[in-house]
Design a protein around this motif. Structure first.
Motif, PDB file in Angstrom:
ATOM      1  N   THR A  53       0.828  -1.211   0.000  1.00 40.51           N
ATOM      2  CA  THR A  53       0.000   0.000   0.000  1.00 40.51           C
ATOM      3  C   THR A  53       0.867   1.268   0.000  1.00 40.51           C
ATOM      4  O   THR A  53       0.381   2.370   0.290  1.00 40.51           O
ATOM      5  CB  THR A  53      -0.939   0.036   1.228  1.00 40.51           C
ATOM      6  OG1 THR A  53      -0.157   0.120   2.430  1.00 40.51           O
ATOM      7  CG2 THR A  53      -1.838  -1.189   1.281  1.00 40.51           C
ATOM      8  N   LYS A 245     -14.296  -0.796   3.900  1.00 38.73           N
ATOM      9  CA  LYS A 245     -13.942   0.598   3.599  1.00 38.73           C
ATOM     10  C   LYS A 245     -12.721   0.707   2.678  1.00 38.73           C
ATOM     11  O   LYS A 245     -12.469   1.770   2.109  1.00 38.73           O
ATOM     12  CB  LYS A 245     -13.648   1.355   4.900  1.00 38.73           C
ATOM     13  CG  LYS A 245     -14.903   1.726   5.687  1.00 38.73           C
ATOM     14  CD  LYS A 245     -14.507   2.429   6.979  1.00 38.73           C
ATOM     15  CE  LYS A 245     -15.721   2.601   7.883  1.00 38.73           C
ATOM     16  NZ  LYS A 245     -15.307   3.012   9.244  1.00 38.73           N
ATOM     17  N   SER A 247     -10.234   0.367  -0.532  1.00 43.69           N
ATOM     18  CA  SER A 247     -10.422   0.360  -1.988  1.00 43.69           C
ATOM     19  C   SER A 247     -10.228  -1.072  -2.487  1.00 43.69           C
ATOM     20  O   SER A 247      -9.677  -1.922  -1.778  1.00 43.69           O
ATOM     21  CB  SER A 247      -9.388   1.275  -2.653  1.00 43.69           C
ATOM     22  OG  SER A 247      -8.087   0.715  -2.510  1.00 43.69           O
ATOM     23  N   ASP A 250      -6.625  -2.013  -2.303  1.00 44.18           N
ATOM     24  CA  ASP A 250      -6.143  -2.243  -0.939  1.00 44.18           C
ATOM     25  C   ASP A 250      -6.704  -3.543  -0.356  1.00 44.18           C
ATOM     26  O   ASP A 250      -6.020  -4.235   0.408  1.00 44.18           O
ATOM     27  CB  ASP A 250      -6.483  -1.052  -0.040  1.00 44.18           C
ATOM     28  CG  ASP A 250      -5.623   0.166  -0.343  1.00 44.18           C
ATOM     29  OD1 ASP A 250      -4.543  -0.010  -0.956  1.00 44.18           O
ATOM     30  OD2 ASP A 250      -6.027   1.289   0.016  1.00 44.18           O
TER      31      ASP A 250
END
Length: 323
Positions: A53, A245, A247, A250
């Protein structure tokens, strides 16, 4: 005027830079030491998440039950007061009853069989059962095959267990099975176990070699029997709302990080299994390797009959016979 504009520009630039490097911190915890098969798992997971990330997510790691035992950590993840936990499946059936079947004694032939089941369609379908309970189950990992230790006597056959007061996990399948072996079961959270053994509150406990070594149980237990009576998985759990929550990219990063960490974890279990007996003997434990497992299986026949009623014989056989 120009100076004011310059200052404003600098402030804006710094603000944008900070936004670009905004980092979200999340907690993950284990009940064992950092230098253990579970410690290397969460350390690898934290590193992989940060890499995948670009540092936007920081996984803060906690060891030795510093955020509570496994049950408390799983509860915290379910409630959302903690984002992640890495736990054995011991307390998991209290939250996701479908996972109970994995704790049936002598269900798996060996580690290769267990890993194939968990990584295959049976295990992957089980992971989906966690969603409705407030979790996202990221990946299966490993605790290992569980063995018996005690401070009283060598255990070679089931009769040797009769009357021993043993700490058990807070797991209904384990408790039913161990009562069937004549053990006086004492459910207890892992962080309390060393002191309970030291003080003689319980005579023994059962855990994989990796845990026995990491917890330094050789200091308070004399006798180890390689019963291999239950295969114990581990699991990466995340709060479902926190996962949702993320993306799409992610989400993939977290799932892939968990897979990489599971491989690191299993490699460490293999290493501990290869070296454990020698190390624990060197630390003063008597190790019984020639345990008559067939006698344990036959002693547990009445209990297994109950498990077949509870889980369905076809479901148990599906796991037992998986190739």
């Amino acid at each position: 005027m120009k100076l004011n504009r310059l200052a404003a520009g600098l402030v804006l630039g710094l603000g944008m830079a900070c936004a670009a490097f905004a980092q979200t911190a999340m907690k993950i915890s284990i009940s064992t030491a950092q230098n253990s098969h579970q410690g290397v798992a969460i350390d690898a997971f934290a590193k992989e998440v940060a890499t995948r990330t670009n540092g936007r997510y920081k996984i803060e790691t906690f060891y030795n039950g510093s955020l509570g035992g496994e049950r408390e950590s799983i509860e915290a993840v379910q409630l959302g007061t903690q984002e992640l936990a890495f736990s054995s499946t011991g307390p998991v059936p209290n939250f996701v009853p479908e996972a109970k079947i994995l704790d049936v004694p002598f269900l798996f032939r060996d580690k290769a069989h267990a890993r194939a089941v968990l990584d295959g369609p049976i295990g992957q379908e089980l992971l989906t059962k966690f969603d409705a309970k407030g979790f996202k189950a990221l990946a299966w990992a490993e605790n290992g095959f569980r063995h018996m230790t005690n401070s009283k006597r060598d255990v070679k056959v089931p009769e040797d267990l009769k009357g021993l007061k043993m700490r058990t996990m807070e797991n209904p399948v384990h408790i039913a099975a161990y009562k069937g072996l004549g053990i006086i079961t004492t459910p207890m959270a892992f962080p309390e176990v060393f002191t309970a053994l030291q003080q003689g509150t319980v005579d023994g406990q059962e855990n994989p070699l990796s845990v026995i070594m990491a917890a330094k149980f050789s200091q308070v237990q004399k006798h180890l029997s390689l019963t291999g009576h239950v295969y114990s998985p581990c699991i990466f759990l995340m709060n479902k709302a926190a996962f949702d929550k993320l993306s799409a990219a992610d989400k993939t990063a977290f799932l892939e990080a968990a897979k990489v960490a599971a491989k690191v974890n299993r490699d460490r279990v293999d290493q501990d299994d290869a070296n454990g007996v020698k190390e624990l003997r060197a630390q003063g434990m008597t190790v019984i390797e020639n345990v008559d497992k067939s006698k344990f299986v036959s002693t547990l026949a009445p209990v297994n009959a109950e498990f077949e009623k509870q889980f369905g014989k076809a479901n148990i056989d599906k796991i037992r016979n998986f190739q």
